[in-house]
Design an enzyme around this catalytic site. Structure first.
Site, PDB file in Angstrom:
ATOM      1  N   LYS A 184     109.347  29.324  -7.203  1.00  0.00           N
ATOM      2  CA  LYS A 184     109.198  29.502  -5.758  1.00  0.00           C
ATOM      3  C   LYS A 184     107.789  29.952  -5.416  1.00  0.00           C
ATOM      4  CE  LYS A 184     109.612  32.803  -2.867  1.00  0.00           C
ATOM      5  NZ  LYS A 184     109.991  33.931  -1.984  1.00  0.00           N
ATOM      6  N   GLU A 224     108.038  26.246   0.047  1.00  0.00           N
ATOM      7  CA  GLU A 224     108.398  27.160   1.139  1.00  0.00           C
ATOM      8  C   GLU A 224     107.269  27.340   2.150  1.00  0.00           C
ATOM      9  OE1 GLU A 224     110.106  31.708   1.893  1.00  0.00           O
ATOM     10  OE2 GLU A 224     109.794  30.994  -0.136  1.00  0.00           O
ATOM     11  N   LYS A 266     112.338  24.896   1.131  1.00  0.00           N
ATOM     12  CA  LYS A 266     112.837  26.159   1.701  1.00  0.00           C
ATOM     13  C   LYS A 266     112.080  26.454   2.989  1.00  0.00           C
ATOM     14  CE  LYS A 266     113.692  31.056   0.776  1.00  0.00           C
ATOM     15  NZ  LYS A 266     113.736  32.144  -0.215  1.00  0.00           N
ATOM     16  N   SER A 335     118.843  29.878   1.137  1.00  0.00           N
ATOM     17  CA  SER A 335     118.140  30.659   0.122  1.00  0.00           C
ATOM     18  C   SER A 335     117.779  31.968   0.795  1.00  0.00           C
ATOM     19  CB  SER A 335     116.888  29.923  -0.378  1.00  0.00           C
ATOM     20  OG  SER A 335     116.195  30.708  -1.327  1.00  0.00           O
ATOM     21  N   TYR A 397     105.400  39.930   1.523  1.00  0.00           N
ATOM     22  CA  TYR A 397     105.725  40.710   0.320  1.00  0.00           C
ATOM     23  C   TYR A 397     105.024  40.079  -0.856  1.00  0.00           C
ATOM     24  CZ  TYR A 397     109.145  36.972  -0.446  1.00  0.00           C
ATOM     25  OH  TYR A 397     109.752  35.748  -0.602  1.00  0.00           O
TER      26      TYR A 397
END
Length: 397
Positions: A184, A224, A266, A335, A397
């Site tokens: 990811k 993503e 995603k 997800s 994050y």
């Protein structure tokens, strides 16, 4: 297939090829310099030995009634989660919480993949069993967060870019050896900050290079491109920005010979900004989002695993359910991180005696989203706490 996709994307009215060359500030001299020799029978720049495995892994994760548990919070972010329940950010506490998540009995019935942070990939449970093995025994595919986080993008409108391409090939090979089978990479686009053309192109290019490197090392890349919820804009503005972002992402994926059958997307759902006064029903979110999918995503992509992006647990589930009320060519699933873990974490509170209750809370949310993936979620019996929003402005994050 990839060359056909590239041709189609090059002809898109959203993509003016001259704009990629004029004033280009990305960190690559030319797309042509990064092309590899294609595998003879596939036409893609991936190792032929991984091609079938990539497709199989992607289809396993995108299986009916299942989705992804995103538990890849960095140690710093995990520390914020623990602090919210009065726990110190220590490896032992992180290990205890992660053990709780992966060992929930029957989790594999609703969860097909789990995204891990690097520490977790190499970590064991409190009982001494490898976390990767616990997941595999549950029928859950282990995945790994491979990006190195967001940093300021020079020359932009206070926007960011995602770092981590340096050394990614060797790290990916090591992650595969450790048992990870998908990866990811999260990058973000901010609507209040523009978004600038530079930020959009940087996001698309980084995702494409990461995807190519991941596939070359046996990992299915989760792509993503998150459109942050920040802002007062309406749903139409989100739709327009997402169209541009998704178009550029798939253009560069094709340019980098990424095999679409071996990726998972995603994205964010198409919603109004978090601070917009005009809220919309799940049916409206579904209509806009599915329209965007139809206009931008090749049907070859096996799974669309939506992120929750700060929606409440119930809101994220209702929106997903609405998208599965009509047939579409993709596996439209989830997800989720906070939208699966929030109530679970609060229920646990760091107390050993609360582990079972916390696992039950996790399973309840996982089952709700499993039903939503099948279009069978009703929303009955949900707690008021599960309806509370979790939006954090500028979340990273």
């Amino acid at each position: 297939m990839a060359s056909t996709s590239a041709s189609l994307l090059k002809s898109s009215p959203v993509l003016d090829k001259t704009e990629f060359l004029k004033g280009q500030a990305l960190r690559h001299p030319s797309v042509s310099l990064v092309r590899c020799h294609p595998a003879p029978s596939l036409g893609f720049s991936i190792r032929a030995s991984y091609a079938d495995e990539l497709v199989k892994t992607a289809k396993t994760i995108a299986s009916p009634g299942r989705g992804i548990l995103a538990m890849d919070e960095s140690n710093a972010t995990c520390g914020k989660r623990l602090d919210s329940i009065g726990l110190e950010n220590t490896e032992a506490n992180r290990q205890a919480y992660r053990t709780l998540l992966v060992s929930a009995p029957g989790l594999g019935k609703f969860i097909s993949g789990a995204i891990l942070f690097e520490e977790t990939l190499y970590q064991s449970t409190v009982e001494g069993k490898k976390i990767v093995d616990v997941l595999t025994e549950q029928g859950i595919v282990p995945g790994i967060k491979v990006d190195k986080g967001l940093v300021p993008l020079a020359g932009s409108n206070n926007e960011s870019w995602c770092q981590g391409l340096d050394g990614l090939a060797s790290r990916s090979a090591a992650y595969y050896k450790q048992g990870a089978r998908f990866a990811k990479w999260r990058t973000v686009v901010s609507i209040p900050n523009g978004p600038s053309a530079l930020a959009v192109k940087e996001a698309a290019w980084g995702l494409a290079r990461y995807a190519a490197i991941s596939q070359d090392n046996g990992l299915v890349p989760i792509v993503e491109p998150e459109i942050l919820l920040d802002g007062e804009h309406g749903i139409d503005r989100t739709f327009e920005v997402a169209k541009k972002v998704w178009a550029e992402v798939f253009f560069y994926l094709a340019e980098n010979n990424v095999m679409f059958e071996g990726i998972l997307l995603k994205p964010s759902m198409v919603t109004p900004g978090a601070e917009c006064k005009d809220r919309v029903a799940p049916e409206t979110v579904a209509a806009y989002t599915l329209n965007l999918l139809k206009s931008r995503i090749p049907p070859a992509v096996p799974g669309i695993m939506f992120l929750s992006g700060g929606q409440s647990e119930v809101e994220a589930t209702l929106n997903l359910n609405a998208m599965n009320q009509s047939p579409n060519p993709w596996h439209v699933s989830f997800s989720y991180a906070r939208a699966l873990q929030n109530t679970c974490l609060k229920t646990w509170g760091g107390r050993p005696e609360n582990v079972k209750a916390a696992q039950d809370a996790l399973l309840l949310r996982a089952q709700a989203n499993s039903l939503a993936q099948l279009g069978k979620y009703t929303g009955e019996g949900e707690s008021e706490e599960a309806k509370e929003g979790m939006f954090v402005k500028g979340y990273s994050y």
